[in-house]
Design a protein around this motif. Structure first.
Motif, PDB file in Angstrom:
ATOM      1  N   VAL A  21      42.519  44.859  48.290  1.00 34.38           N
ATOM      2  CA  VAL A  21      43.907  45.292  48.524  1.00 34.38           C
ATOM      3  C   VAL A  21      44.944  44.279  48.064  1.00 34.38           C
ATOM      4  N   ASN A  22      44.536  43.021  47.821  1.00 35.66           N
ATOM      5  CA  ASN A  22      45.518  42.039  47.330  1.00 35.66           C
ATOM      6  C   ASN A  22      44.841  40.953  46.513  1.00 35.66           C
ATOM      7  N   ASP A  23      45.667  40.193  45.792  1.00 34.09           N
ATOM      8  CA  ASP A  23      45.150  39.146  44.901  1.00 34.09           C
ATOM      9  C   ASP A  23      44.387  38.072  45.671  1.00 34.09           C
ATOM     10  N   TYR A  24      44.876  37.752  46.869  1.00 27.17           N
ATOM     11  CA  TYR A  24      44.223  36.698  47.659  1.00 27.17           C
ATOM     12  C   TYR A  24      42.765  37.061  47.932  1.00 27.17           C
ATOM     13  N   GLY A  55      22.100  34.659  38.084  1.00 29.44           N
ATOM     14  CA  GLY A  55      22.234  34.803  36.639  1.00 29.44           C
ATOM     15  C   GLY A  55      23.201  35.868  36.171  1.00 29.44           C
ATOM     16  N   LEU A  56      24.049  36.384  37.077  1.00 29.66           N
ATOM     17  CA  LEU A  56      25.056  37.372  36.683  1.00 29.66           C
ATOM     18  C   LEU A  56      26.394  36.674  36.477  1.00 29.66           C
ATOM     19  N   THR A  57      27.264  37.307  35.702  1.00 24.70           N
ATOM     20  CA  THR A  57      28.600  36.763  35.478  1.00 24.70           C
ATOM     21  C   THR A  57      29.611  37.470  36.381  1.00 24.70           C
ATOM     22  N   VAL A  58      30.651  36.727  36.777  1.00 32.71           N
ATOM     23  CA  VAL A  58      31.659  37.261  37.710  1.00 32.71           C
ATOM     24  C   VAL A  58      33.042  37.066  37.098  1.00 32.71           C
ATOM     25  N   GLY A  59      33.863  38.111  37.135  1.00 36.41           N
ATOM     26  CA  GLY A  59      35.247  38.034  36.666  1.00 36.41           C
ATOM     27  C   GLY A  59      36.194  38.406  37.780  1.00 36.41           C
ATOM     28  N   VAL A  60      37.442  37.986  37.669  1.00 38.11           N
ATOM     29  CA  VAL A  60      38.450  38.362  38.662  1.00 38.11           C
ATOM     30  C   VAL A  60      39.737  38.721  37.932  1.00 38.11           C
ATOM     31  N   ILE A  61      40.311  39.854  38.298  1.00 38.16           N
ATOM     32  CA  ILE A  61      41.548  40.354  37.686  1.00 38.16           C
ATOM     33  C   ILE A  61      42.680  40.185  38.692  1.00 38.16           C
ATOM     34  N   VAL A  62      43.601  39.280  38.381  1.00 40.60           N
ATOM     35  CA  VAL A  62      44.768  39.092  39.244  1.00 40.60           C
ATOM     36  C   VAL A  62      46.017  39.093  38.371  1.00 40.60           C
ATOM     37  N   HIS A  63      47.139  39.156  39.029  1.00 37.01           N
ATOM     38  CA  HIS A  63      48.417  39.186  38.321  1.00 37.01           C
ATOM     39  C   HIS A  63      48.608  37.919  37.492  1.00 37.01           C
ATOM     40  N   ASN A  87      45.949  47.991  42.034  1.00 30.76           N
ATOM     41  CA  ASN A  87      47.083  48.038  41.104  1.00 30.76           C
ATOM     42  C   ASN A  87      46.702  47.483  39.734  1.00 30.76           C
ATOM     43  N   GLU A  88      45.999  46.342  39.722  1.00 35.74           N
ATOM     44  CA  GLU A  88      45.637  45.706  38.449  1.00 35.74           C
ATOM     45  C   GLU A  88      44.720  46.611  37.635  1.00 35.74           C
ATOM     46  N   PHE A  89      43.717  47.182  38.282  1.00 32.79           N
ATOM     47  CA  PHE A  89      42.787  48.063  37.570  1.00 32.79           C
ATOM     48  C   PHE A  89      43.520  49.278  37.002  1.00 32.79           C
ATOM     49  N   GLY A  90      44.399  49.867  37.824  1.00 32.46           N
ATOM     50  CA  GLY A  90      45.113  51.070  37.388  1.00 32.46           C
ATOM     51  C   GLY A  90      46.071  50.791  36.245  1.00 32.46           C
ATOM     52  N   PHE A  91      46.834  49.700  36.348  1.00 32.36           N
ATOM     53  CA  PHE A  91      47.783  49.382  35.282  1.00 32.36           C
ATOM     54  C   PHE A  91      47.081  48.984  33.991  1.00 32.36           C
ATOM     55  N   ASP A  92      45.934  48.312  34.096  1.00 35.64           N
ATOM     56  CA  ASP A  92      45.181  47.970  32.885  1.00 35.64           C
ATOM     57  C   ASP A  92      44.709  49.231  32.171  1.00 35.64           C
ATOM     58  N   LEU A 134      51.006  55.059  40.123  1.00 37.24           N
ATOM     59  CA  LEU A 134      51.263  53.889  39.289  1.00 37.24           C
ATOM     60  C   LEU A 134      52.073  54.349  38.087  1.00 37.24           C
ATOM     61  N   ILE A 135      53.142  53.653  37.780  1.00 36.74           N
ATOM     62  CA  ILE A 135      54.019  54.076  36.682  1.00 36.74           C
ATOM     63  C   ILE A 135      54.321  52.881  35.782  1.00 36.74           C
TER      64      ILE A 135
END
Length: 908
Positions: free
Chosen positions: A131-134, A151-159, A180-185, A223-224
């Motif tokens: 629900v939030n970047d934190y 052995g897996l890779t991890v990514g994080v999508i934040v503002h 929000n980040e996923f939707g806007f991307d 989302l707009i």
């Protein structure tokens, strides 16, 4: 009766599901001894083994018992935490694409590692939505230790990430990020011009944390992505000055708080017209003349801003540290968090800015939009987890096809939930709350006090200060300290005032959180014996405090009023009694509370007085709780109907959006779109001839002048259509073929001038640009259609069916406009010396409402004559006039005059 009997004999459907899941838990545990004996390297090598087995035909379900056991063992080695059996059940529920309802403190964050690891083995990517970047950053770092160990890779999508950083994060096996980040991307990706610029991969599997918050609470707001429209900020200020005077007289408007609507009365309309004329805003006619539609819109939004939206409840005024300018920041009504950068649409945000006297920002026009309902339904497999979903089970099933499974707690819940206390006035209620807090502090019991708005949390805070009661306030104003405040809310005698349930995702531990306290107090100290000694002392102090708090009765949750949704109340209540801890909860209500005032009975206050309810006395009875629950159920059902109705309208646009985005990807994928462009030319010519030459019409009935004018406008061709029409035996088919032949000859000459490779590039670029432009205009048309379609109900017609019909007609018109613009632009495109490289100019910037105020890359708009570059024609030497005769006729003359060669040295 029969229903209760059947449940007693056969159990509920939830019981039967849990029984099936429990049978699989021993199979997971059976792998544990063998895995414990493995070295770290051998345990990590299991990932390669699993992927090999998948490649050889095994299914994820085949791998589930051993894969879950591997994650459990990896968690023990990296985090020192071992998954409980109920967490294994939760993991299986998530893997099956269901919603796991797990109480607060049951370790949902750890549960997600099980299905995330298993589904990431396919290499298609897993998205974990927070629900939030934190929380996204915290969980990616915390749980990422398990994944990287295996052995897996991890990514994080934040503002604030660049496209390259986003692309790398999405390429990881497991990606954490906010909804929000996923939707806007997703929206931004569908505005890109090259595949390599896109950041997201194809959708595979998503786990949504706090699924009720994201898929229910936030589902009403789409989302707009938008670009600036015409600036009307001065008009907002002028209208605001009028409305500010108008709202002082309650007879000028009618307000319905239940439906959140406001409208002018007849007297109000007359008065506002007079005031607008006096201010010079209404220049002619009356308010509702067709030429004043825009003014009515501004007036309505200003009226809503003044009467329905309250400062420190719906929004706050905050100075942005980046540019030192005051801004309106929306408050999430469900979590009490500031929705940084999110803006109300349709001019409402500008009306609020005018109301509060802060700079009015330019209105935006929608370029792309999607609702969370439709975004998350793009995932072939979707799962969710939360502490409160059962009350919304019907909505999850109907909208998302998601089944809710209630997972039992690891230890029995020891929390005592007291009956509500109802007072006549808010003053009496708050006095009772303060007395209760003082009593709790006297016995060293920590208190979490829940309010429904910033305004009320600050009111309670002021009352506590008057009594000299130390406390922390957790609301949108102090969201930066959220985790630290919540982490220490379980200390003996601590008082924490929280707006709704700000702080979700961070547990309140009895006695305090030792690790957070160590990080705060000793974070700057160098490692060494002194730091270790002080850390040991803090842990010992927290352990002692924990026993004190347990003896005092655990965390005491006090709600200062009921929310419209039972789920929000349950979230607050659920903060107490985690992992078998003792705890208690109680709600204090008054007849002046919003829920009681708007949805309760007007006669209740008088009835309580007649019953002899004295000042400061409360009515306490289980019947009151049941009556309130019924009222809440009615509100929930109404809200569900609202969301379902909105979704029906959005589904119409969603079908069109999917079609446009799929077609756009096809264009981007294709190396050569000349066949598509040629087909468009044929259709445009056919439509043109059909408009000017009616079927079976005689030549004298043809609109020859109109046809000539249109071919000149579209293609720049001056054709002898009048002479053709005079020929004997000519028909519409013959005219169509001749026009098409001339147009094809024109395009062949252009292709020869440009060179095949450049022509293909121009066609593709123009096609994509024009598609974006007409889609943007189509979205605006749909917005306008949606606003007025409800009025069709007065004519006994179903607004939804009318909307579908009109939207389909608008979509067809958009496709016709697309064909015509692409054909016309390509027919008129010319070579020009500058710029040296072909690049579409951007005529509008797009701005995410989630990140308003920051520069967005604009990618909309079409050049009337796109400038293109062409390499020097073979054998043409600008220094040797003898070679100039090889210059294509439409190319710039090598002499440097700036004229075309055919109009300069190549003139015949």
């Amino acid at each position: 009766m029969l229903h209760r009997l059947a449940r007693a004999v056969f159990g509920t459907s939830n019981d039967r599901l849990l029984k099936a899941y429990r049978k699989r838990v021993p199979a997971i545990a059976a792998h544990e001894p063998a895995l414990k004996a493995l070295s770290d390297e051998a345990l990590a090598a299991k990932t390669v083994e699993f992927r090999d087995r998948l490649a050889k035909g095994a299914t994820l379900d085949d791998l589930l018992p051993e894969a879950f056991a591997v994650v459990r063992e990896a968690a023990v080695r990296t985090l020192g935490q071992r998954h409980f059996d109920v967490q294994m059940i939760g993991g299986m529920v998530l893997h099956d694409g269901r919603i796991a309802e797990m109480k607060t403190g049951e370790g949902k964050t750890l549960v997600a590692t099980l299905p995330a690891y298993l589904n990431a083995l396919t290499g298609k990517g897993v998205h974990i939505v927070t629900v939030n970047d934190y929380l996204a950053k915290r969980d990616a770092a915390w749980m990422g230790r398990i994944y990287t160990f295996l052995g897996l890779t991890v990514g994080v999508i934040v503002h604030g990430l660049t496209d390259d950083e986003r692309r790398a994060a999405y390429a990881a096996d497991i990606t954490y990020g906010t909804n929000n980040e996923f939707g806007f991307d997703y929206l931004r990706d569908n505005m890109k011009y090259r595949f390599e610029d896109m950041v997201q991969r194809d959708f595979h599997y998503a786990i949504v944390d706090e699924v009720d918050s994201i898929l229910i609470d936030e589902a009403r707001t789409p989302l707009i992505i938008s670009g600036p429209a015409d600036d009307s900020s001065e008009l907002y200020r002028q209208v605001d000055a009028v409305v500010r005077v108008l709202v002082q007289d309650a007879s000028t408007y009618e307000k319905d708080e239940k439906l959140r609507t406001v409208s002018l009365t007849e007297a109000g309309t007359e008065r506002v017209e007079a005031m607008l004329r006096e201010a010079g805003v209404l220049k002619e006619g009356n308010l509702y003349d067709i030429g004043n539609i825009s003014l009515v819109h501004h007036l309505n939004q200003s009226l809503r801003a003044h009467t329905l939206f309250r400062r420190d409840v719906d929004y706050v005024v905050r100075r942005d540290p980046r540019d030192n300018v005051q801004k309106i920041v929306i408050i999430d009504e469900f979590t009490g968090r500031m929705m940084e950068g999110r803006r109300y649409s349709d001019g409402l945000h500008q009306a609020l800015e005018a109301k509060e006297g802060v700079p009015v920002q330019q209105e935006n026009q929608t370029l792309a939009s999607i609702t969370f309902q439709n975004y998350f339904r793009l995932y072939p497999k979707l799962a969710g987890m939360t502490g409160t979903a059962a009350t919304e089970a019907d909505e999850f099933a109907e909208i998302y096809k998601l089944e809710v499974v209630e997972i039992p707690t690891n230890l029995p819940v020891a929390r005592k939930d007291h009956d509500d206390e109802v007072y006549r006035t808010a003053r009496e209620k708050y006095e009772a709350v303060i007395r209760d807090i003082e009593a709790a502090r006297a016995r060293n019991q920590p208190v979490l006090l829940g309010t429904t708005s910033i305004e009320k949390s600050e009111h309670v805070s002021a009352l506590l200060r008057q009594r000299n009661i130390p406390h922390n306030v957790l609301n949108a104003r102090f969201h930066e300290q959220e985790a630290a405040i919540i982490a220490q809310a379980g200390r003996p005698g601590a008082v924490t005032v929280a707006t709704n349930m700000a702080g979700r995702g961070t547990d309140i531990q009895l006695g305090g959180n030792a690790e957070v306290q160590i990080a705060l107090e000793l974070g700057g100290m160098p490692d060494g014996p002194e730091k270790e000694a002080r850390a040991a002392a803090i842990r010992a102090e927290v352990a002692a405090n924990r026993e004190i708090v347990k003896a005092a009765g655990g965390l005491y949750v006090i709600g200062t009023e009921r929310h419209e949704s039972r789920r929000i109340d349950n979230q607050l209540r659920g903060r107490s009694g985690r992992q078998g801890d003792p705890g208690a909860s109680k709600f204090y209500l008054s007849l002046e509370d919003d829920l009681m005032r708007i949805f309760g009975s007007d006669r209740m206050g008088g009835m309580l007085q007649k019953l002899g309810l004295k000042e400061g006395e409360a009515i306490v009875h289980p019947w009151i709780n049941k009556a309130l629950e019924k009222a809440q159920k009615k509100v929930e059902a109404r809200n569900f109907d609202t969301r379902r109705n909105l979704l029906k309208y959005d589904n119409v646009m969603n079908d069109q959006r999917r079609e446009v985005y799929a077609q756009r990807r096809e264009f981007m994928k294709a190396e050569d779109v000349s066949a598509t462009v040629a087909e468009m030319r044929e259709e445009v010519v056919a439509d043109l001839v059909a408009r000017c030459i009616p079927e079976n019409a005689m030549p004298e009935q043809w609109d020859v002048a109109g046809l000539h004018e249109e071919t000149l406008r579209l293609f720049g061709l001056d054709l002898p259509i009048k002479d053709w029409a005079a020929e004997e035996g000519i028909d519409d088919e013959g005219v169509r073929e001749r026009i098409l032949r001339e147009v094809e000859a024109l395009m062949a000459r252009k292709a020869a001038d440009f060179g095949p490779a450049l022509m293909r590039q121009v066609e593709k670029s123009v096609l994509l640009q024009v598609l974006d432009q007409v889609w943007k205009e189509h979205l605006l048309a749909l917005d306008h259609l949606r606003q007025g379609i409800g009025l069709r109900a007065y004519g006994q017609r179903d607004p939804l069916n009318e909307y579908k019909t009109e939207a389909f007609a608008l979509f067809n018109r958009m496709l016709g406009e697309l064909r015509e613009r692409v054909t016309g632009l390509l027919a008129r495109v010319e070579l020009a010396p500058p710029p040296p490289v072909f690049a579409p100019q951007m005529t509008a910037s797009r701005l995410d409402p989630a990140f308003a105020g920051e520069a967005g890359g604009g990618e909309t708009g079409v050049l009337e004559r796109p400038a293109v570059r062409r390499e020097t024609a073979s054998g043409v030497d600008p220094a040797d006039p003898a070679t100039w005769h090889r210059t294509p006729r439409n190319a710039p003359c090598p002499c440097g005059s700036g004229k075309k060669y055919k109009h300069c040295h190549g003139r015949v």
